[in-house]
Design a protein around this motif. Sequence first.
Motif, PDB file in Angstrom:
ATOM      1  N   ALA A 140      81.329   0.535 -30.097  1.00  0.00           N
ATOM      2  CA  ALA A 140      80.166   0.396 -30.975  1.00  0.00           C
ATOM      3  C   ALA A 140      78.994   1.251 -30.499  1.00  0.00           C
ATOM      4  CB  ALA A 140      79.746  -1.073 -31.043  1.00  0.00           C
ATOM      5  N   ARG A 141      78.976   1.569 -29.195  1.00  0.00           N
ATOM      6  CA  ARG A 141      77.880   2.382 -28.648  1.00  0.00           C
ATOM      7  C   ARG A 141      78.118   3.882 -28.788  1.00  0.00           C
ATOM      8  NH1 ARG A 141      78.507  -1.612 -24.633  1.00  0.00           N
ATOM      9  NH2 ARG A 141      79.737  -0.214 -23.301  1.00  0.00           N
ATOM     10  N   LEU A 142      79.306   4.265 -29.191  1.00  0.00           N
ATOM     11  CA  LEU A 142      79.632   5.690 -29.245  1.00  0.00           C
ATOM     12  C   LEU A 142      78.620   6.525 -30.032  1.00  0.00           C
ATOM     13  CD1 LEU A 142      83.535   5.767 -29.618  1.00  0.00           C
ATOM     14  CD2 LEU A 142      82.162   6.321 -27.608  1.00  0.00           C
ATOM     15  N   PRO A 143      78.137   6.058 -31.188  1.00  0.00           N
ATOM     16  CA  PRO A 143      77.184   6.899 -31.929  1.00  0.00           C
ATOM     17  C   PRO A 143      75.935   7.256 -31.130  1.00  0.00           C
ATOM     18  CG  PRO A 143      78.045   5.178 -33.356  1.00  0.00           C
ATOM     19  CD  PRO A 143      78.523   4.861 -31.973  1.00  0.00           C
ATOM     20  N   VAL A 144      75.489   6.358 -30.250  1.00  0.00           N
ATOM     21  CA  VAL A 144      74.312   6.663 -29.431  1.00  0.00           C
ATOM     22  C   VAL A 144      74.641   7.786 -28.453  1.00  0.00           C
ATOM     23  CG1 VAL A 144      72.630   5.746 -27.791  1.00  0.00           C
ATOM     24  CG2 VAL A 144      73.477   4.307 -29.648  1.00  0.00           C
ATOM     25  N   MET A 145      75.833   7.693 -27.845  1.00  0.00           N
ATOM     26  CA  MET A 145      76.243   8.719 -26.895  1.00  0.00           C
ATOM     27  C   MET A 145      76.561  10.047 -27.585  1.00  0.00           C
ATOM     28  SD  MET A 145      75.842   7.321 -24.085  1.00  0.00           S
ATOM     29  CE  MET A 145      76.181   6.088 -22.835  1.00  0.00           C
ATOM     30  N   GLN A 146      77.005   9.975 -28.818  1.00  0.00           N
ATOM     31  CA  GLN A 146      77.366  11.184 -29.558  1.00  0.00           C
ATOM     32  C   GLN A 146      76.159  11.867 -30.193  1.00  0.00           C
ATOM     33  OE1 GLN A 146      80.255   9.372 -32.166  1.00  0.00           O
ATOM     34  NE2 GLN A 146      81.985   9.975 -30.891  1.00  0.00           N
ATOM     35  N   LEU A 147      75.022  11.207 -30.196  1.00  0.00           N
ATOM     36  CA  LEU A 147      73.848  11.807 -30.833  1.00  0.00           C
ATOM     37  C   LEU A 147      73.466  13.120 -30.159  1.00  0.00           C
ATOM     38  CD1 LEU A 147      71.591  11.733 -32.904  1.00  0.00           C
ATOM     39  CD2 LEU A 147      70.270  10.281 -31.324  1.00  0.00           C
ATOM     40  N   TYR A 148      73.541  13.158 -28.839  1.00  0.00           N
ATOM     41  CA  TYR A 148      73.171  14.402 -28.150  1.00  0.00           C
ATOM     42  C   TYR A 148      74.073  15.575 -28.534  1.00  0.00           C
ATOM     43  CZ  TYR A 148      72.462  17.828 -24.425  1.00  0.00           C
ATOM     44  OH  TYR A 148      72.241  18.995 -23.736  1.00  0.00           O
ATOM     45  N   PRO A 149      75.402  15.475 -28.403  1.00  0.00           N
ATOM     46  CA  PRO A 149      76.214  16.621 -28.826  1.00  0.00           C
ATOM     47  C   PRO A 149      76.068  16.937 -30.309  1.00  0.00           C
ATOM     48  CG  PRO A 149      77.611  14.753 -28.267  1.00  0.00           C
ATOM     49  CD  PRO A 149      76.237  14.428 -27.779  1.00  0.00           C
ATOM     50  N   LEU A 150      75.812  15.923 -31.140  1.00  0.00           N
ATOM     51  CA  LEU A 150      75.573  16.202 -32.563  1.00  0.00           C
ATOM     52  C   LEU A 150      74.281  17.001 -32.746  1.00  0.00           C
ATOM     53  CD1 LEU A 150      76.595  12.897 -34.380  1.00  0.00           C
ATOM     54  CD2 LEU A 150      77.708  15.133 -34.566  1.00  0.00           C
ATOM     55  N   LEU A 151      73.254  16.662 -31.985  1.00  0.00           N
ATOM     56  CA  LEU A 151      72.000  17.422 -32.050  1.00  0.00           C
ATOM     57  C   LEU A 151      72.216  18.859 -31.571  1.00  0.00           C
ATOM     58  CD1 LEU A 151      69.496  14.723 -30.748  1.00  0.00           C
ATOM     59  CD2 LEU A 151      69.420  15.813 -33.009  1.00  0.00           C
ATOM     60  N   VAL A 152      73.042  19.012 -30.536  1.00  0.00           N
ATOM     61  CA  VAL A 152      73.363  20.362 -30.058  1.00  0.00           C
ATOM     62  C   VAL A 152      74.018  21.166 -31.178  1.00  0.00           C
ATOM     63  CG1 VAL A 152      74.837  21.680 -28.502  1.00  0.00           C
ATOM     64  CG2 VAL A 152      73.564  19.712 -27.634  1.00  0.00           C
ATOM     65  N   HIS A 153      75.022  20.592 -31.823  1.00  0.00           N
ATOM     66  CA  HIS A 153      75.731  21.299 -32.897  1.00  0.00           C
ATOM     67  C   HIS A 153      74.824  21.538 -34.105  1.00  0.00           C
ATOM     68  CE1 HIS A 153      79.290  20.430 -30.512  1.00  0.00           C
ATOM     69  NE2 HIS A 153      79.975  21.219 -31.308  1.00  0.00           N
ATOM     70  N   ALA A 154      73.962  20.564 -34.405  1.00  0.00           N
ATOM     71  CA  ALA A 154      73.038  20.744 -35.531  1.00  0.00           C
ATOM     72  C   ALA A 154      72.060  21.879 -35.243  1.00  0.00           C
ATOM     73  CB  ALA A 154      72.282  19.441 -35.793  1.00  0.00           C
ATOM     74  N   THR A 155      71.603  21.984 -34.006  1.00  0.00           N
ATOM     75  CA  THR A 155      70.687  23.057 -33.625  1.00  0.00           C
ATOM     76  C   THR A 155      71.356  24.420 -33.719  1.00  0.00           C
ATOM     77  OG1 THR A 155      69.525  21.557 -32.118  1.00  0.00           O
ATOM     78  CG2 THR A 155      69.185  23.915 -31.789  1.00  0.00           C
ATOM     79  N   LEU A 156      72.611  24.479 -33.273  1.00  0.00           N
ATOM     80  CA  LEU A 156      73.322  25.765 -33.240  1.00  0.00           C
ATOM     81  C   LEU A 156      73.894  26.163 -34.593  1.00  0.00           C
ATOM     82  CD1 LEU A 156      75.282  25.377 -29.875  1.00  0.00           C
ATOM     83  CD2 LEU A 156      73.271  26.790 -30.297  1.00  0.00           C
ATOM     84  N   PHE A 157      74.420  25.179 -35.337  1.00  0.00           N
ATOM     85  CA  PHE A 157      75.214  25.513 -36.533  1.00  0.00           C
ATOM     86  C   PHE A 157      74.668  24.928 -37.834  1.00  0.00           C
ATOM     87  CE2 PHE A 157      78.262  25.018 -32.904  1.00  0.00           C
ATOM     88  CZ  PHE A 157      78.442  26.370 -32.667  1.00  0.00           C
ATOM     89  N   GLY A 158      73.755  23.976 -37.738  1.00  0.00           N
ATOM     90  CA  GLY A 158      73.205  23.376 -38.953  1.00  0.00           C
ATOM     91  C   GLY A 158      74.252  22.653 -39.771  1.00  0.00           C
ATOM     92  N   GLY A 159      74.184  22.811 -41.081  1.00  0.00           N
ATOM     93  CA  GLY A 159      75.206  22.270 -41.979  1.00  0.00           C
ATOM     94  C   GLY A 159      75.373  20.768 -41.873  1.00  0.00           C
ATOM     95  N   GLY A 160      76.637  20.336 -41.905  1.00  0.00           N
ATOM     96  CA  GLY A 160      76.937  18.917 -41.915  1.00  0.00           C
ATOM     97  C   GLY A 160      76.522  18.194 -40.653  1.00  0.00           C
ATOM     98  N   TYR A 161      76.343  18.929 -39.555  1.00  0.00           N
ATOM     99  CA  TYR A 161      75.918  18.274 -38.318  1.00  0.00           C
ATOM    100  C   TYR A 161      74.518  17.679 -38.457  1.00  0.00           C
ATOM    101  CZ  TYR A 161      79.898  20.638 -36.174  1.00  0.00           C
ATOM    102  OH  TYR A 161      81.163  21.067 -35.869  1.00  0.00           O
ATOM    103  N   VAL A 162      73.668  18.329 -39.241  1.00  0.00           N
ATOM    104  CA  VAL A 162      72.326  17.792 -39.470  1.00  0.00           C
ATOM    105  C   VAL A 162      72.434  16.440 -40.161  1.00  0.00           C
ATOM    106  CG1 VAL A 162      70.123  18.132 -40.633  1.00  0.00           C
ATOM    107  CG2 VAL A 162      71.285  20.086 -39.587  1.00  0.00           C
ATOM    108  N   GLY A 163      73.280  16.375 -41.183  1.00  0.00           N
ATOM    109  CA  GLY A 163      73.471  15.121 -41.908  1.00  0.00           C
ATOM    110  C   GLY A 163      73.997  14.013 -41.019  1.00  0.00           C
ATOM    111  N   ARG A 164      74.893  14.355 -40.103  1.00  0.00           N
ATOM    112  CA  ARG A 164      75.434  13.344 -39.195  1.00  0.00           C
ATOM    113  C   ARG A 164      74.347  12.829 -38.248  1.00  0.00           C
ATOM    114  NH1 ARG A 164      81.293  15.014 -36.880  1.00  0.00           N
ATOM    115  NH2 ARG A 164      81.107  12.871 -36.065  1.00  0.00           N
ATOM    116  N   CYS A 165      73.476  13.707 -37.818  1.00  0.00           N
ATOM    117  CA  CYS A 165      72.353  13.275 -36.978  1.00  0.00           C
ATOM    118  C   CYS A 165      71.421  12.344 -37.753  1.00  0.00           C
ATOM    119  CB  CYS A 165      71.557  14.484 -36.485  1.00  0.00           C
ATOM    120  SG  CYS A 165      72.411  15.527 -35.300  1.00  0.00           S
ATOM    121  N   VAL A 166      71.107  12.729 -38.976  1.00  0.00           N
ATOM    122  CA  VAL A 166      70.232  11.912 -39.817  1.00  0.00           C
ATOM    123  C   VAL A 166      70.852  10.534 -40.033  1.00  0.00           C
ATOM    124  CG1 VAL A 166      69.272  11.677 -42.141  1.00  0.00           C
ATOM    125  CG2 VAL A 166      69.126  13.866 -40.953  1.00  0.00           C
TER     126      VAL A 166
END
Length: 284
Positions: free
Chosen positions: A251-277
Amino acid sequence: MNLKSVLEECLNQVVVRVKPIHSGHVNDAYKVLTKDRCYFLKVNREIVFSNYFVQERAGLAALKEAFQHRVPEVVGVFEHDGAQLLIMEYIESGNANEGFWTDFGQQLAAMHRKSDASFGWHDNNYIGNLPQENTRNSCWSSFYTENRILPLVRKMQDMGVFSNKQIQQAEKLCLEINNILPKEAPALIHGDLWSGNFLIDKKGLPVLIDPSISFSHREMDIGMTKLFGGFPAEFYAAYTASFPLAPGWEARLPVMQLYPLLVHATLFGGGYVGRCVDTLATFN
């Protein structure tokens, strides 16, 4: 740059062939053949990625001390005409042996038992081609907030991708992280452990590559393995049998995954931004 000549100078060997191979978005990569050996070469621009390969070499050395199976041996880091080169042994690929995933889970658990007095690392390094801050902190929630989440959230705001709403949601989540995540000792983590950052050697054993290390909460590595489809169930069963995770880790995975998602959103944008939001909204 005449790579063949530069490599001959670095290796003090006659280079027979330099063959480009598929690489990621950060470095150019080559298979280098000499009369006696085969090497793996990475090249990028020092002016863009200052000390990138120095940090990668340090990360590989730390993994080599803590991970029972193979980590590539570094021959050296060199600079030439504004370029930096990392030369390593070439790992011939093979097929996973029987029990590969069980073994991998056990060995990652053993690596995570290597601890330190505080979270962070003795130097800043990189994740992908983004600088990664590793300022030491005795408190995980403070380290994760100040060195991982908020710097990238603010970067996303500067890029015009995040609104004030996302900033406020991120700040609120950061205030709650101390209550969400279990207290654990700092663990040596790979930091970017997805399927593209390990190899299988000719013996059918795992080989760790491309580290983004720090002493962090070990659920960071677990979260990263789950981010792009996950590893087989045997991996997680073996890991948790060897080094049990606190109840509720899935259940805590989304908190831990927020950082790599932010990394991917910064580098690649697209759907990664939506996942961060979506992640930020879930915890607000």
